[in-house]
Scaffold this active site. Structure first.
Site, PDB file in Angstrom:
ATOM      1  N   TRP A 192       0.775  -1.306  -0.154  1.00  0.00           N
ATOM      2  CA  TRP A 192      -0.081  -0.111  -0.088  1.00  0.00           C
ATOM      3  C   TRP A 192       0.815   1.281  -0.140  1.00  0.00           C
ATOM      4  O   TRP A 192       1.762   1.406   0.569  1.00  0.00           O
ATOM      5  CB  TRP A 192      -0.781  -0.116   1.494  1.00  0.00           C
ATOM      6  CG  TRP A 192      -1.960   0.961   1.079  1.00  0.00           C
ATOM      7  CD1 TRP A 192      -2.219   2.066   1.547  1.00  0.00           C
ATOM      8  CD2 TRP A 192      -3.357   0.511   0.556  1.00  0.00           C
ATOM      9  NE1 TRP A 192      -3.382   2.778   1.267  1.00  0.00           N
ATOM     10  CE2 TRP A 192      -3.988   1.924   0.692  1.00  0.00           C
ATOM     11  CE3 TRP A 192      -3.707  -0.500  -0.029  1.00  0.00           C
ATOM     12  CZ2 TRP A 192      -5.403   2.069   0.253  1.00  0.00           C
ATOM     13  CZ3 TRP A 192      -5.009  -0.328  -0.845  1.00  0.00           C
ATOM     14  CH2 TRP A 192      -5.736   0.595  -0.632  1.00  0.00           C
ATOM     15  N   VAL A 230       1.196   4.967   6.397  1.00  0.00           N
ATOM     16  CA  VAL A 230      -0.013   5.127   6.806  1.00  0.00           C
ATOM     17  C   VAL A 230      -0.650   6.538   6.540  1.00  0.00           C
ATOM     18  O   VAL A 230       0.087   7.446   7.487  1.00  0.00           O
ATOM     19  CB  VAL A 230      -0.508   4.659   8.016  1.00  0.00           C
ATOM     20  CG1 VAL A 230      -1.935   5.070   8.599  1.00  0.00           C
ATOM     21  CG2 VAL A 230      -0.234   3.180   8.147  1.00  0.00           C
ATOM     22  N   ILE A 231      -1.511   6.962   5.622  1.00  0.00           N
ATOM     23  CA  ILE A 231      -1.693   8.388   5.751  1.00  0.00           C
ATOM     24  C   ILE A 231      -3.132   8.540   6.181  1.00  0.00           C
ATOM     25  O   ILE A 231      -3.963   7.802   5.707  1.00  0.00           O
ATOM     26  CB  ILE A 231      -1.462   8.831   4.220  1.00  0.00           C
ATOM     27  CG1 ILE A 231      -0.414   8.572   3.643  1.00  0.00           C
ATOM     28  CG2 ILE A 231      -2.278  10.309   3.805  1.00  0.00           C
ATOM     29  CD1 ILE A 231      -0.113   8.684   2.061  1.00  0.00           C
ATOM     30  N   GLU A 250     -10.391  10.303   6.174  1.00  0.00           N
ATOM     31  CA  GLU A 250     -11.389  10.901   6.684  1.00  0.00           C
ATOM     32  C   GLU A 250     -11.961  10.142   7.972  1.00  0.00           C
ATOM     33  O   GLU A 250     -12.671  11.018   8.581  1.00  0.00           O
ATOM     34  CB  GLU A 250     -12.422  10.963   5.568  1.00  0.00           C
ATOM     35  CG  GLU A 250     -12.192  11.819   4.483  1.00  0.00           C
ATOM     36  CD  GLU A 250     -13.333  11.541   3.509  1.00  0.00           C
ATOM     37  OE1 GLU A 250     -14.407  11.194   3.639  1.00  0.00           O
ATOM     38  OE2 GLU A 250     -13.163  12.270   2.590  1.00  0.00           O
ATOM     39  N   HIS A 307      -9.474   5.118  10.931  1.00  0.00           N
ATOM     40  CA  HIS A 307      -8.849   3.992  10.572  1.00  0.00           C
ATOM     41  C   HIS A 307      -7.212   4.091  10.706  1.00  0.00           C
ATOM     42  O   HIS A 307      -6.548   2.942  11.426  1.00  0.00           O
ATOM     43  CB  HIS A 307      -9.033   3.853   8.998  1.00  0.00           C
ATOM     44  CG  HIS A 307      -8.331   2.332   8.588  1.00  0.00           C
ATOM     45  ND1 HIS A 307      -9.013   1.258   8.942  1.00  0.00           N
ATOM     46  CD2 HIS A 307      -7.554   2.161   7.578  1.00  0.00           C
ATOM     47  CE1 HIS A 307      -8.374   0.150   8.179  1.00  0.00           C
ATOM     48  NE2 HIS A 307      -7.585   0.846   7.525  1.00  0.00           N
ATOM     49  N   PHE A 320      10.670  -0.592  13.922  1.00  0.00           N
ATOM     50  CA  PHE A 320       9.480   0.465  13.158  1.00  0.00           C
ATOM     51  C   PHE A 320       9.671   1.253  12.254  1.00  0.00           C
ATOM     52  O   PHE A 320      10.340   2.268  12.735  1.00  0.00           O
ATOM     53  CB  PHE A 320       8.914   0.730  14.522  1.00  0.00           C
ATOM     54  CG  PHE A 320       7.434   1.502  14.402  1.00  0.00           C
ATOM     55  CD1 PHE A 320       6.293   0.600  14.329  1.00  0.00           C
ATOM     56  CD2 PHE A 320       7.393   2.783  14.335  1.00  0.00           C
ATOM     57  CE1 PHE A 320       5.151   1.421  14.203  1.00  0.00           C
ATOM     58  CE2 PHE A 320       6.170   3.457  13.930  1.00  0.00           C
ATOM     59  CZ  PHE A 320       5.050   2.767  14.054  1.00  0.00           C
TER      60      PHE A 320
END
Length: 162
Positions: free
Chosen positions: A31, A90-91, A94, A97, A122
């Site tokens: 992703w 991870v962006i 809305e 999540h 990490f």
């Protein structure tokens, strides 16, 4: 320290141990692939720069950042792997999540490291937007992959102190 005050690609190499005989695992999320590939390139080049042999660096790809934990466990359970570097992005969206993913990954990576008694790093970039992610993948704030690789080498040195 806030990223705005630090370049992620800068680190003190004085306390890095020789790693020519060490084996590393890279777990990279698909992703946000263009960004994670850039993070991976930074980590890989840093390991090689400090003496890791290319054949001693194993990369596996997982679908997203949530899966970094299990990917890390797959590599960490091998006695041949000395340290694992987890790289993902991870962006914020809305919904909340991103909070759940980041928390789960942080907890999971910690647990894998404790379970296998080896460095599980990490290297998760967590940002509000895509530009901030690029800024941390070789942009104005350096490359989190470089920082993660340097941390892996440093942690291997900490293990040797005993």
């Amino acid at each position: 320290m806030a990223t705005a005050l630090k370049n992620l690609s800068e680190y003190n190499s004085d306390n890095l141990i020789p790693i020519d005989g060490k084996r590393f695992g890279l777990v990279v999320a698909e992703w946000n692939k263009a960004i994670t590939d850039t993070l991976c390139k930074g980590a890989y080049e840093t390991l090689v720069k400090h003496g890791a042999k290319p054949e001693n660096i194993e990369r596996i790809t997982v679908p997203g950042s949530f899966e970094l934990t299990l990917g890390a466990q797959f590599l960490a359970q091998s006695s041949d792997i000395d340290a694992v570097i987890c790289l993902g992005v991870v962006i914020k969206g809305e919904t909340k999540h991103d909070d759940y993913i980041c928390h789960a990954v942080a907890q999971g990576i910690t647990q894998v490291g404790l379970k296998f008694n080896k460095p599980i790093i990490f290297g998760l970039v967590t940002t509000n937007d895509e530009q901030q992610a690029w800024d941390r993948a070789g942009g104005k704030h350096g490359n989190k992959g470089v920082e993660a690789a340097a941390a892996a080498i440093q942690m291997l040195g900490v293990q040797l102190i005993d």
